[in-house]
Motif scaffolding. Structure first.
Motif, PDB file in Angstrom:
ATOM      1  N   SER A  16       0.813  -1.219   0.000  1.00  0.00           N
ATOM      2  CA  SER A  16       0.000   0.000   0.000  1.00  0.00           C
ATOM      3  C   SER A  16       0.844   1.266   0.000  1.00  0.00           C
ATOM      4  O   SER A  16       0.383   2.335  -0.395  1.00  0.00           O
ATOM      5  CB  SER A  16      -0.938   0.005   1.212  1.00  0.00           C
ATOM      6  OG  SER A  16      -0.192  -0.038   2.415  1.00  0.00           O
ATOM      7  N   GLU A  39      -4.710  -6.041  -6.906  1.00  0.00           N
ATOM      8  CA  GLU A  39      -5.267  -7.007  -5.967  1.00  0.00           C
ATOM      9  C   GLU A  39      -4.331  -7.229  -4.782  1.00  0.00           C
ATOM     10  O   GLU A  39      -4.781  -7.451  -3.652  1.00  0.00           O
ATOM     11  CB  GLU A  39      -5.527  -8.338  -6.669  1.00  0.00           C
ATOM     12  CG  GLU A  39      -6.221  -9.359  -5.776  1.00  0.00           C
ATOM     13  CD  GLU A  39      -6.272 -10.742  -6.388  1.00  0.00           C
ATOM     14  OE1 GLU A  39      -7.378 -11.261  -6.557  1.00  0.00           O
ATOM     15  OE2 GLU A  39      -5.200 -11.306  -6.679  1.00  0.00           O
ATOM     16  N   GLU A  40      -3.023  -7.156  -5.030  1.00  0.00           N
ATOM     17  CA  GLU A  40      -2.049  -7.344  -3.959  1.00  0.00           C
ATOM     18  C   GLU A  40      -1.963  -6.119  -3.048  1.00  0.00           C
ATOM     19  O   GLU A  40      -1.244  -6.149  -2.043  1.00  0.00           O
ATOM     20  CB  GLU A  40      -0.667  -7.659  -4.540  1.00  0.00           C
ATOM     21  CG  GLU A  40      -0.582  -9.028  -5.206  1.00  0.00           C
ATOM     22  CD  GLU A  40       0.792  -9.288  -5.819  1.00  0.00           C
ATOM     23  OE1 GLU A  40       1.758  -8.563  -5.450  1.00  0.00           O
ATOM     24  OE2 GLU A  40       0.906 -10.208  -6.653  1.00  0.00           O
ATOM     25  N   GLY A  41      -2.653  -5.056  -3.428  1.00  0.00           N
ATOM     26  CA  GLY A  41      -2.700  -3.884  -2.562  1.00  0.00           C
ATOM     27  C   GLY A  41      -1.728  -2.786  -2.888  1.00  0.00           C
ATOM     28  O   GLY A  41      -1.577  -1.833  -2.105  1.00  0.00           O
ATOM     29  N   TYR A  42      -1.066  -2.853  -4.023  1.00  0.00           N
ATOM     30  CA  TYR A  42      -0.118  -1.807  -4.402  1.00  0.00           C
ATOM     31  C   TYR A  42      -0.850  -0.530  -4.819  1.00  0.00           C
ATOM     32  O   TYR A  42      -2.021  -0.570  -5.227  1.00  0.00           O
ATOM     33  CB  TYR A  42       0.775  -2.280  -5.556  1.00  0.00           C
ATOM     34  CG  TYR A  42       1.845  -3.266  -5.127  1.00  0.00           C
ATOM     35  CD1 TYR A  42       3.048  -2.825  -4.589  1.00  0.00           C
ATOM     36  CD2 TYR A  42       1.642  -4.636  -5.250  1.00  0.00           C
ATOM     37  CE1 TYR A  42       4.026  -3.721  -4.177  1.00  0.00           C
ATOM     38  CE2 TYR A  42       2.611  -5.547  -4.852  1.00  0.00           C
ATOM     39  CZ  TYR A  42       3.798  -5.074  -4.312  1.00  0.00           C
ATOM     40  OH  TYR A  42       4.769  -5.963  -3.900  1.00  0.00           O
ATOM     41  N   ASP A  43      -0.153   0.576  -4.714  1.00  0.00           N
ATOM     42  CA  ASP A  43      -0.663   1.869  -5.168  1.00  0.00           C
ATOM     43  C   ASP A  43      -0.406   1.945  -6.670  1.00  0.00           C
ATOM     44  O   ASP A  43       0.627   2.452  -7.126  1.00  0.00           O
ATOM     45  CB  ASP A  43       0.076   2.989  -4.418  1.00  0.00           C
ATOM     46  CG  ASP A  43      -0.377   4.379  -4.854  1.00  0.00           C
ATOM     47  OD1 ASP A  43      -1.363   4.479  -5.611  1.00  0.00           O
ATOM     48  OD2 ASP A  43       0.282   5.368  -4.441  1.00  0.00           O
TER      49      ASP A  43
END
Length: 378
Positions: A16, A39-43
């Motif tokens: 994130s 989906e993995e939460g990256y920006d």
């Protein structure tokens, strides 16, 4: 995640807090990369380049970076909930890629514009844009692998040899490689990519792969060049290696080294092939197949990705690939300067043409050592 634990993109912080710009062409590969990282939460920030606007090319299936593809990239970003930007790179693409493509063909070479696009547009201007957006890295859908080595990031072939794009990425510099990520390079097949697209319920899951050169709508290279360079298709003589006139041609740009079909000089006992193009004399020189065999290849504009300087050794016993569709062959590379070399093929290759890339491979691993451009017939 602890401060020393690395996320999947190699940074010691949570996804994130890791901004990644994804270069989205509108195809299934880059769409899967963007969806997976989101989906993995990256920006995630999606960026699509509008590279050309050539009328019929906009509606052509299998193109990229034009009308329908921009729409598809935007749709994926909306579905996955991350921002998406379209950048107008038409002028840059025209100057850095299309103009050279036309001029190279007119000079009797066989250019590879996809390499120049990666080198001069996607991994240069777009990469700098990603940095301006405060990204930690830029991810693409290329089938190639990046590993961390003892001397920095290394470029490696994709797991799936049938999809490997190392030939088209040889000019990626160490500095660019440090900033780039290739999340698809480890996949065993394109079927796995499409399965991921289906899992993310992406509208492009079944979209056909791009074909040929993106700015050539129907594969008619000569037609595009004639529009770009009016008067370029001047007729001339088809001659043998002794200079005897065997027929007429409708413009040197319609021929490539190694070509056999379409010469219009039938009725001969021995099949003839294009062995050389003389642009100044407007001649297509033909000869028997054995004249196509090349052992010594001059290479320039070398981008070296080895651990030591290119000139640290007098010669390198490695493998080289002189066309994207051919397997690597054993060779000896002898540096002449930091950016030029003589490449000796242990087994002669047919149809080696100026304008093509000569890419260097480690014969004992998947590593790619860079490469250079073939610049004249030997």
């Amino acid at each position: 995640m602890t401060s020393t634990e690395l996320n999947s993109l190699g940074f010691p912080k949570p996804p994130s807090e890791t901004r990644v710009v994804v270069a989205m062409s509108g195809g299934v590969d880059s769409s899967v990369v963007a969806a997976q990282l989101a989906e993995e939460g990256y920006d995630v920030v999606g960026v699509t380049l509008q590279l050309y606007d050539h009328g019929a090319a906009l509606a052509k299936k299998g193109a990229c970076c034009a009308g329908i593809d921009i729409h598809d990239a935007r749709r994926v970003s909306e579905e996955m909930g991350f921002p998406h930007y379209v950048l107008d790179y038409e002028n840059i693409f025209q100057e850095a890629v299309i103009d050279e493509f036309a001029d190279s063909y007119l000079a009797g070479a066989t250019p590879v514009p996809c390499i120049r696009c990666n080198e001069r547009v996607k991994f240069k201007d777009l990469l700098e844009t990603a940095k301006d957006l405060n990204a930690d890295c830029m991810a693409t859908g290329h089938y190639i692998q990046r590993f961390s080595g003892d001397h920095g990031p290394e470029l490696h072939s994709a797991t799936d040899a049938n999809r490997d794009q190392g030939y088209f990425l040889f000019s990626t510099t160490p500095e660019q490689l440090d900033f780039l990520r290739f999340p698809l390079g480890h996949l065993a097949s394109k079927a796995e990519t499409r399965a991921l697209a289906a899992r993310y319920d992406l509208a492009v899951a079944d979209k056909p792969d791009s074909q040929d050169i993106c700015f050539v709508p129907d594969g008619n290279y000569a037609g595009v060049i004639e529009k770009l360079r009016p008067g370029a298709a001047e007729p001339g003589d088809i001659v043998d290696t002794e200079g005897n006139v065997l027929g007429q041609h409708r413009g040197v740009l319609h021929y490539t080294v190694g070509q056999r079909r379409g010469l219009g000089i039938g009725g001969l006992d021995t099949p003839l092939y294009v062995v050389r193009l003389d642009v100044d004399k407007r001649q297509v020189i033909v000869g028997p197949k054995e004249l196509l065999a090349t052992r010594i290849i001059p290479v320039r504009e070398i981008n070296w990705l080895g651990d030591e300087s290119f000139e640290a050794q007098k010669e390198y016993h490695i493998s080289v690939k002189v066309r994207s569709t051919r397997p690597p062959r054993e060779a000896i590379v002898r540096p002449l300067s930091a950016t030029t070399a003589e490449v000796e093929l242990l087994t002669p290759e047919e149809g080696v043409s100026p304008g093509q890339a000569c890419v260097f491979y480690d014969p004992d691993s998947s590593r790619i050592f860079g490469g250079g451009w073939i610049w004249r017939g030997a």
